[in-house]
Design a protein around this motif. Structure first.
Motif, PDB file in Angstrom:
ATOM      1  N   LEU A   1       0.850  -1.174   0.000  1.00 49.49           N
ATOM      2  CA  LEU A   1       0.000   0.000   0.000  1.00 49.49           C
ATOM      3  C   LEU A   1       0.897   1.239   0.000  1.00 49.49           C
ATOM      4  O   LEU A   1       1.789   1.371   0.842  1.00 49.49           O
ATOM      5  CB  LEU A   1      -0.897   0.007   1.238  1.00 49.49           C
ATOM      6  CG  LEU A   1      -1.877  -1.154   1.372  1.00 49.49           C
ATOM      7  CD1 LEU A   1      -2.711  -0.989   2.634  1.00 49.49           C
ATOM      8  CD2 LEU A   1      -2.776  -1.262   0.154  1.00 49.49           C
ATOM      9  N   LEU A   2       0.666   2.105  -0.953  1.00 50.29           N
ATOM     10  CA  LEU A   2       1.461   3.319  -1.093  1.00 50.29           C
ATOM     11  C   LEU A   2       0.638   4.492  -0.569  1.00 50.29           C
ATOM     12  O   LEU A   2      -0.295   4.954  -1.236  1.00 50.29           O
ATOM     13  CB  LEU A   2       1.840   3.545  -2.562  1.00 50.29           C
ATOM     14  CG  LEU A   2       2.481   2.358  -3.285  1.00 50.29           C
ATOM     15  CD1 LEU A   2       2.726   2.691  -4.749  1.00 50.29           C
ATOM     16  CD2 LEU A   2       3.772   1.932  -2.599  1.00 50.29           C
ATOM     17  N   LEU A   3       0.930   4.943   0.625  1.00 48.60           N
ATOM     18  CA  LEU A   3       0.190   6.048   1.230  1.00 48.60           C
ATOM     19  C   LEU A   3       0.742   7.366   0.695  1.00 48.60           C
ATOM     20  O   LEU A   3       1.900   7.714   0.950  1.00 48.60           O
ATOM     21  CB  LEU A   3       0.296   6.007   2.751  1.00 48.60           C
ATOM     22  CG  LEU A   3      -0.090   4.696   3.446  1.00 48.60           C
ATOM     23  CD1 LEU A   3      -0.177   4.906   4.952  1.00 48.60           C
ATOM     24  CD2 LEU A   3      -1.378   4.117   2.897  1.00 48.60           C
ATOM     25  N   VAL A   4      -0.080   8.073  -0.047  1.00 48.37           N
ATOM     26  CA  VAL A   4       0.332   9.325  -0.682  1.00 48.37           C
ATOM     27  C   VAL A   4      -0.326  10.486   0.062  1.00 48.37           C
ATOM     28  O   VAL A   4      -1.523  10.740  -0.108  1.00 48.37           O
ATOM     29  CB  VAL A   4      -0.068   9.350  -2.170  1.00 48.37           C
ATOM     30  CG1 VAL A   4       0.340  10.671  -2.813  1.00 48.37           C
ATOM     31  CG2 VAL A   4       0.573   8.179  -2.910  1.00 48.37           C
TER      32      VAL A   4
ATOM     33  N   ALA B   1      -3.882  22.135  -9.871  1.00 46.94           N
ATOM     34  CA  ALA B   1      -2.871  22.684  -8.963  1.00 46.94           C
ATOM     35  C   ALA B   1      -1.837  21.663  -8.508  1.00 46.94           C
ATOM     36  O   ALA B   1      -0.754  22.043  -8.059  1.00 46.94           O
ATOM     37  CB  ALA B   1      -3.545  23.293  -7.739  1.00 46.94           C
ATOM     38  N   LEU B   2      -2.149  20.368  -8.607  1.00 45.53           N
ATOM     39  CA  LEU B   2      -1.238  19.336  -8.122  1.00 45.53           C
ATOM     40  C   LEU B   2      -0.657  18.529  -9.280  1.00 45.53           C
ATOM     41  O   LEU B   2      -1.263  18.403 -10.336  1.00 45.53           O
ATOM     42  CB  LEU B   2      -1.959  18.392  -7.152  1.00 45.53           C
ATOM     43  CG  LEU B   2      -2.546  19.008  -5.886  1.00 45.53           C
ATOM     44  CD1 LEU B   2      -3.204  17.926  -5.044  1.00 45.53           C
ATOM     45  CD2 LEU B   2      -1.482  19.744  -5.084  1.00 45.53           C
ATOM     46  N   GLU B   3       0.506  17.976  -9.039  1.00 50.98           N
ATOM     47  CA  GLU B   3       1.140  17.086 -10.003  1.00 50.98           C
ATOM     48  C   GLU B   3       2.023  16.089  -9.270  1.00 50.98           C
ATOM     49  O   GLU B   3       2.419  16.306  -8.122  1.00 50.98           O
ATOM     50  CB  GLU B   3       1.973  17.873 -11.017  1.00 50.98           C
ATOM     51  CG  GLU B   3       3.174  18.579 -10.420  1.00 50.98           C
ATOM     52  CD  GLU B   3       3.965  19.363 -11.454  1.00 50.98           C
ATOM     53  OE1 GLU B   3       3.608  19.299 -12.642  1.00 50.98           O
ATOM     54  OE2 GLU B   3       4.964  20.013 -11.077  1.00 50.98           O
ATOM     55  N   VAL B   4       2.298  14.982  -9.943  1.00 49.04           N
ATOM     56  CA  VAL B   4       3.237  13.997  -9.413  1.00 49.04           C
ATOM     57  C   VAL B   4       4.628  14.383  -9.882  1.00 49.04           C
ATOM     58  O   VAL B   4       4.844  14.595 -11.089  1.00 49.04           O
ATOM     59  CB  VAL B   4       2.882  12.575  -9.886  1.00 49.04           C
ATOM     60  CG1 VAL B   4       3.955  11.575  -9.460  1.00 49.04           C
ATOM     61  CG2 VAL B   4       1.523  12.164  -9.323  1.00 49.04           C
ATOM     62  N   ALA B   5       5.561  14.493  -8.974  1.00 50.60           N
ATOM     63  CA  ALA B   5       6.925  14.833  -9.340  1.00 50.60           C
ATOM     64  C   ALA B   5       7.472  13.811 -10.324  1.00 50.60           C
ATOM     65  O   ALA B   5       7.172  12.614 -10.231  1.00 50.60           O
ATOM     66  CB  ALA B   5       7.804  14.889  -8.087  1.00 50.60           C
TER      67      ALA B   5
ATOM     68  N   ALA C   1      -4.300  14.035 -10.593  1.00 52.24           N
ATOM     69  CA  ALA C   1      -2.865  14.117 -10.827  1.00 52.24           C
ATOM     70  C   ALA C   1      -2.227  12.734 -10.876  1.00 52.24           C
ATOM     71  O   ALA C   1      -1.364  12.464 -11.715  1.00 52.24           O
ATOM     72  CB  ALA C   1      -2.209  14.966  -9.741  1.00 52.24           C
ATOM     73  N   VAL C   2      -2.657  11.838  -9.984  1.00 50.08           N
ATOM     74  CA  VAL C   2      -2.108  10.479  -9.971  1.00 50.08           C
ATOM     75  C   VAL C   2      -2.507   9.725 -11.232  1.00 50.08           C
ATOM     76  O   VAL C   2      -1.688   9.033 -11.853  1.00 50.08           O
ATOM     77  CB  VAL C   2      -2.569   9.720  -8.710  1.00 50.08           C
ATOM     78  CG1 VAL C   2      -2.283   8.228  -8.830  1.00 50.08           C
ATOM     79  CG2 VAL C   2      -1.884  10.289  -7.474  1.00 50.08           C
ATOM     80  N   ARG C   3      -3.755   9.851 -11.644  1.00 49.27           N
ATOM     81  CA  ARG C   3      -4.199   9.174 -12.858  1.00 49.27           C
ATOM     82  C   ARG C   3      -3.459   9.695 -14.089  1.00 49.27           C
ATOM     83  O   ARG C   3      -3.158   8.941 -15.011  1.00 49.27           O
ATOM     84  CB  ARG C   3      -5.702   9.350 -13.038  1.00 49.27           C
ATOM     85  CG  ARG C   3      -6.553   8.628 -11.994  1.00 49.27           C
ATOM     86  CD  ARG C   3      -8.036   8.749 -12.327  1.00 49.27           C
ATOM     87  NE  ARG C   3      -8.860   8.127 -11.311  1.00 49.27           N
ATOM     88  CZ  ARG C   3      -9.633   8.792 -10.455  1.00 49.27           C
ATOM     89  NH1 ARG C   3      -9.679  10.116 -10.509  1.00 49.27           N
ATOM     90  NH2 ARG C   3     -10.358   8.158  -9.557  1.00 49.27           N
TER      91      ARG C   3
ATOM     92  N   ALA D   1      -2.543  -0.020 -13.816  1.00 49.65           N
ATOM     93  CA  ALA D   1      -2.530   0.391 -12.411  1.00 49.65           C
ATOM     94  C   ALA D   1      -3.944   0.394 -11.847  1.00 49.65           C
ATOM     95  O   ALA D   1      -4.900   0.706 -12.542  1.00 49.65           O
ATOM     96  CB  ALA D   1      -1.916   1.785 -12.285  1.00 49.65           C
ATOM     97  N   ALA D   2      -4.057   0.016 -10.577  1.00 46.87           N
ATOM     98  CA  ALA D   2      -5.365   0.045  -9.920  1.00 46.87           C
ATOM     99  C   ALA D   2      -5.770   1.485  -9.650  1.00 46.87           C
ATOM    100  O   ALA D   2      -4.932   2.348  -9.399  1.00 46.87           O
ATOM    101  CB  ALA D   2      -5.305  -0.738  -8.616  1.00 46.87           C
ATOM    102  N   ALA D   3      -7.051   1.769  -9.727  1.00 49.64           N
ATOM    103  CA  ALA D   3      -7.538   3.113  -9.447  1.00 49.64           C
ATOM    104  C   ALA D   3      -7.212   3.485  -8.003  1.00 49.64           C
ATOM    105  O   ALA D   3      -7.351   2.659  -7.095  1.00 49.64           O
ATOM    106  CB  ALA D   3      -9.043   3.187  -9.683  1.00 49.64           C
ATOM    107  N   PRO D   4      -6.776   4.712  -7.769  1.00 48.82           N
ATOM    108  CA  PRO D   4      -6.474   5.107  -6.388  1.00 48.82           C
ATOM    109  C   PRO D   4      -7.728   5.149  -5.531  1.00 48.82           C
ATOM    110  O   PRO D   4      -8.831   5.401  -6.028  1.00 48.82           O
ATOM    111  CB  PRO D   4      -5.862   6.502  -6.552  1.00 48.82           C
ATOM    112  CG  PRO D   4      -6.415   7.012  -7.840  1.00 48.82           C
ATOM    113  CD  PRO D   4      -6.562   5.810  -8.724  1.00 48.82           C
ATOM    114  N   VAL D   5      -7.548   4.883  -4.258  1.00 47.39           N
ATOM    115  CA  VAL D   5      -8.608   5.069  -3.269  1.00 47.39           C
ATOM    116  C   VAL D   5      -8.098   6.100  -2.279  1.00 47.39           C
ATOM    117  O   VAL D   5      -6.957   6.556  -2.378  1.00 47.39           O
ATOM    118  CB  VAL D   5      -8.982   3.751  -2.563  1.00 47.39           C
ATOM    119  CG1 VAL D   5      -9.569   2.751  -3.549  1.00 47.39           C
ATOM    120  CG2 VAL D   5      -7.772   3.153  -1.856  1.00 47.39           C
ATOM    121  N   ALA D   6      -8.933   6.485  -1.331  1.00 47.43           N
ATOM    122  CA  ALA D   6      -8.530   7.517  -0.382  1.00 47.43           C
ATOM    123  C   ALA D   6      -8.989   7.167   1.022  1.00 47.43           C
ATOM    124  O   ALA D   6      -9.985   6.459   1.215  1.00 47.43           O
ATOM    125  CB  ALA D   6      -9.087   8.882  -0.798  1.00 47.43           C
TER     126      ALA D   6
END
Length: 238
Positions: free
Chosen positions: A104-107, A172-176, A207-209, A218-223
């Motif tokens: 699990l990748l906690l972002v 406003a957000l992006e993945v580095a 941004a992640v997608r 990739a699996a769809a992100p959850v929150a």
């Protein structure tokens, strides 16, 4: 320096419960029980189009609200463990206890540099690390992957309605760039301390997608969040 001083004073000075103010304890049993409530799926209204499935540990009210504010705004850093435990419960509710698809990748949601400097710490990231540690103790592979960053300045969200917040955060957000590879081989879980309108998590999911499309395997992100507005729980129950 401020964060270091907060750590020292938290160990030396007499503590009061972050939830109710009871002396001689940083978090009393009653307030801890409110944080340890059964996690639930939550939906703000209106619900942003990009918002992933979100689970919250508890409604943002009473002791839970007080504990979050004590940690975030008053530097009660010792509360991060209890808040991380609550977040870990929300993560498990949204993903299951098994991580067969990889770790699990906690972002964590990124904080503005000015806000971090003013507070002397990054509360969301601190809670995310505590949650990852709690998950690992339970046998779940989990790690914090802080890959999101602000690509432009945004206005203060306080006082903005749902639509205004979405417009404020759009794009406003992006993945580095260096962080894109870190999203592979695991399940992305976007984490935050609080959900109100869902605008921040929706923008983070976009941004992640964009960086790691789900049609590429990739699996769809959850929150998962520690707390959500009480109305989000009420809508979920109806």
């Amino acid at each position: 320096m401020r964060a270091w001083w907060q750590e020292i004073t938290g160990l030396v000075l007499p503590a009061a419960c972050g939830g109710c103010g009871r002396p001689r304890t940083q978090l009393c049993a009653e307030c801890a029980a409110e944080l340890a409530a059964e996690p639930s799926r939550v939906r703000p209204a209106p619900e942003p189009a990009e918002l992933p499935v979100v689970h919250a540990a508890a409604p943002y009210e009473n002791a839970v609200r007080a504990v979050l504010l004590a940690h975030k705004e008053r530097g009660a850093l010792g509360l991060a463990g209890a808040l991380g435990g609550a977040l870990a419960g929300a993560v498990r509710a949204g993903t299951g206890r098994l991580d067969a698809g990889g770790p699990l990748l906690l972002v964590p949601m990124p904080s503005a540099r000015a806000a971090t400097a003013a507070r002397g710490h990054d509360p969301t990231r601190r809670i995310a690390f505590a949650a990852a540690a709690e998950l690992r103790r339970a046998g779940v592979r989990a790690r914090v992957t802080a890959v999101l960053r602000q690509r432009r300045a945004v206005a203060d969200q306080a006082g903005l309605g749902a639509r205004a917040r979405q417009e404020n955060l759009a794009g406003a957000l992006e993945v580095a760039v260096r962080g894109r590879a870190l999203l592979s081989g695991g399940r992305v879980v976007l984490v935050d301390d609080l959900l109100t309108t869902g605008a921040t998590l929706a923008e983070a999911a976009r941004a992640v997608r964009a960086a790691w499309p789900t049609d590429g395997g990739a699996a769809a992100p959850v929150a998962a969040v520690v707390a959500a507005s009480p109305s989000a729980f009420e809508i979920n129950r109806n």
